[in-house]
Design a protein around this motif. Structure first.
Motif, PDB file in Angstrom:
ATOM      1  N   LYS A  96      21.496  19.982  31.710  1.00  0.00           N
ATOM      2  CA  LYS A  96      21.553  21.308  32.706  1.00  0.00           C
ATOM      3  C   LYS A  96      22.876  21.501  33.277  1.00  0.00           C
ATOM      4  O   LYS A  96      22.304  22.798  33.075  1.00  0.00           O
ATOM      5  N   ALA A 131      30.010  18.112  27.034  1.00  0.00           N
ATOM      6  CA  ALA A 131      28.912  17.405  25.703  1.00  0.00           C
ATOM      7  C   ALA A 131      29.447  16.813  24.238  1.00  0.00           C
ATOM      8  O   ALA A 131      28.896  16.565  24.046  1.00  0.00           O
ATOM      9  N   HIS A 149      11.509  18.099  35.002  1.00  0.00           N
ATOM     10  CA  HIS A 149      11.581  16.677  35.492  1.00  0.00           C
ATOM     11  C   HIS A 149      12.099  15.457  35.987  1.00  0.00           C
ATOM     12  O   HIS A 149      12.947  15.619  36.619  1.00  0.00           O
ATOM     13  N   THR A 162      10.353  13.069  23.789  1.00  0.00           N
ATOM     14  CA  THR A 162      10.398  14.290  23.158  1.00  0.00           C
ATOM     15  C   THR A 162      11.452  14.250  21.533  1.00  0.00           C
ATOM     16  O   THR A 162      11.170  13.386  21.135  1.00  0.00           O
ATOM     17  N   GLU A 163      11.904  15.069  21.187  1.00  0.00           N
ATOM     18  CA  GLU A 163      12.535  15.234  19.866  1.00  0.00           C
ATOM     19  C   GLU A 163      13.578  14.892  20.158  1.00  0.00           C
ATOM     20  O   GLU A 163      14.812  14.698  19.525  1.00  0.00           O
ATOM     21  N   PHE A 164      14.795  14.998  22.356  1.00  0.00           N
ATOM     22  CA  PHE A 164      15.714  14.147  21.288  1.00  0.00           C
ATOM     23  C   PHE A 164      15.640  12.543  21.440  1.00  0.00           C
ATOM     24  O   PHE A 164      14.781  11.722  22.082  1.00  0.00           O
ATOM     25  N   THR A 170      29.742  24.326  28.691  1.00  0.00           N
ATOM     26  CA  THR A 170      28.402  25.138  29.158  1.00  0.00           C
ATOM     27  C   THR A 170      27.562  24.713  29.061  1.00  0.00           C
ATOM     28  O   THR A 170      27.693  23.250  28.772  1.00  0.00           O
ATOM     29  N   ARG A 171      26.453  24.607  29.379  1.00  0.00           N
ATOM     30  CA  ARG A 171      25.545  24.025  29.514  1.00  0.00           C
ATOM     31  C   ARG A 171      24.574  23.614  28.566  1.00  0.00           C
ATOM     32  O   ARG A 171      24.519  24.915  26.715  1.00  0.00           O
ATOM     33  N   SER A 172      23.198  22.475  28.192  1.00  0.00           N
ATOM     34  CA  SER A 172      22.959  22.715  26.408  1.00  0.00           C
ATOM     35  C   SER A 172      21.719  22.709  26.882  1.00  0.00           C
ATOM     36  O   SER A 172      21.091  21.444  27.733  1.00  0.00           O
ATOM     37  N   SER A 173      21.283  21.494  25.336  1.00  0.00           N
ATOM     38  CA  SER A 173      19.480  21.626  25.531  1.00  0.00           C
ATOM     39  C   SER A 173      19.199  20.168  26.263  1.00  0.00           C
ATOM     40  O   SER A 173      18.263  19.588  27.161  1.00  0.00           O
ATOM     41  N   GLU A 174      20.171  19.194  26.466  1.00  0.00           N
ATOM     42  CA  GLU A 174      20.677  17.704  26.819  1.00  0.00           C
ATOM     43  C   GLU A 174      21.583  17.495  27.886  1.00  0.00           C
ATOM     44  O   GLU A 174      20.842  16.858  29.044  1.00  0.00           O
TER      45      GLU A 174
END
Length: 275
Positions: free
Chosen positions: A174, A90, A216, A137-139, A168-172
Motif C-alpha cells: 500500500k 513490487a 489491518h 485472505t486470498e494473498f 506504484t501501489r499494489s494490492s499487497e
C-alpha cells in the motif's frame, strides 16, 4: 556508538544458535555447510556470513559509524538535515520457496539504478528482507525484499514524486515509498541497518465497539523453521557486506568502515574487496 551495538545480546546469541540447529535439521549439504560456518564464528575469527546475526550486528555498528562520521559531517555543511528512505518495490516480491541470492542481486541492481536516476544526495542504503503473511485472505505469503536508507539533506518534491511514480501501489503493498526527516536519535539510524529478520503478519480487525471501521493490524512474528533456513541460505550466498550500497560517498570511506564485511559471493572465507 560501536560499543552500543557491536557486541551481540543474549537474544542474538540465542537466535544464532537456533538457526544453526534448524540448518542441521534441514540436513541438505548446503544447510550443513552453513551450519558449520556459523558454529565456528568467533569474535577473533568472524564468519562474515550474510546469515549470521552476530556479524550483522557488528556491521550495523560499522554502518552507524559511517553515518555519524561521514554523512552527518556532510549534512552539517548544508543545513544539518538528514532523511530516511524506505522503499518497497513490487519487484521485490518473491514467492516462498523461490528466494535465492539471484533474487536479491536482481533487486539490488534495479533499486540502485532507480536511486541513482533520482539523483539522491549522498546516502547509505541497506537491503532488508521480511516474510509477509496475510492469513485468512486470498494473498499467499511472500518474501518482501526492500531497502532502508539515510541521505544528506531533504529531497525535493520532484524527487519524491518521481520515486512514487516509479514505485506504484499494489494490492499487497500500500505504501511503496516513505521518505521522512530523521533526527539524531541512535535508534532511528540503527533501525535502517538492522540484522534481525522476521515474519510480518497482517490481519483484518473489525472493532465491535466504537465508530472505527475495519482496519489491518500488523504484528512481527518469528520466522518458521523452513522459512528461516531458506532466507539464511539466500543471504549467505549473497553476502553480508553486499547488502550495503552507497551513493556519493568516497570508496575509501566505504572501504574503511564496511569493507571488511564484503567477500566474493562464491567464497566462504572473509575477504575484503574494493567497494
Amino acid at each position: 556508538m560501536d560499543s552500543l551495538m557491536a557486541e551481540p545480546s543474549l537474544s542474538d546469541i540465542y537466535e544464532a544458535e537456533a538457526l544453526t540447529k534448524r540448518l542441521k535439521r534441514s540436513a541438505s549439504p548446503e544447510s550443513l555447510n552453513l551450519a558449520s560456518i556459523l558454529s565456528q564464528c568467533e569474535p577473533r575469527n568472524p564468519c562474515f556470513s550474510g546469515a549470521c546475526i552476530i556479524c550483522g550486528r557488528r556491521m550495523q555498528a560499522a554502518c552507524c559509524e559511517l553515518v555519524d562520521e561521514r554523512l552527518r559531517s556532510l549534512a552539517k555543511q548544508v543545513r544539518g538535515r538528514m532523511t530516511s528512505y524506505h522503499l518497497v518495490p513490487a519487484y521485490g516480491m518473491v514467492d516462498v520457496g523461490n528466494l535465492t541470492h539471484r533474487s536479491i542481486s536482481a533487486f539490488s541492481k534495479k533499486v540502485f539504478r532507480l536511486l541513482s536516476e533520482a539523483k539522491v544526495s549522498p546516502s547509505a542504503f541497506c537491503i532488508d528482507i521480511t516474510l509477509n503473511d496475510m492469513p485468512n485472505t486470498e494473498f499467499k505469503p511472500y518474501w518482501c525484499i526492500h531497502v532502508h536508507g539515510i541521505a544528506v539533506d531533504w529531497p525535493s518534491a520532484e524527487q519524491v514524486y518521481n520515486l512514487k511514480q516509479a514505485l506504484t501501489r499494489s494490492s499487497e503493498i500500500k505504501r511503496p515509498v516513505r521518505v521522512e526527516p530523521l533526527d539524531e536519535r541512535l535508534e532511528g539510524v540503527a533501525y535502517l541497518f538492522k540484522p534481525e529478520r522476521s515474519r510480518r503478519e497482517r490481519s483484518l480487525c473489525t472493532p465491535v465497539f466504537g465508530h472505527r471501521g475495519p482496519y489491518h493490524d500488523t504484528h512481527r512474528r518469528a520466522l518458521r523453521p523452513q522459512q528461516s533456513v531458506e532466507l539464511a541460505l539466500a543471504e549467505h550466498d549473497y553476502g553480508l557486506g553486499q547488502r550495503i550500497f552507497t551513493i556519493g560517498i568516497s570508496s575509501s570511506s566505504v572501504q574503511y568502515y564496511v569493507g571488511r564485511f564484503k567477500r566474493p559471493p562464491e567464497g566462504l572465507n572473509p575477504f575484503v574487496v574494493g567497494v
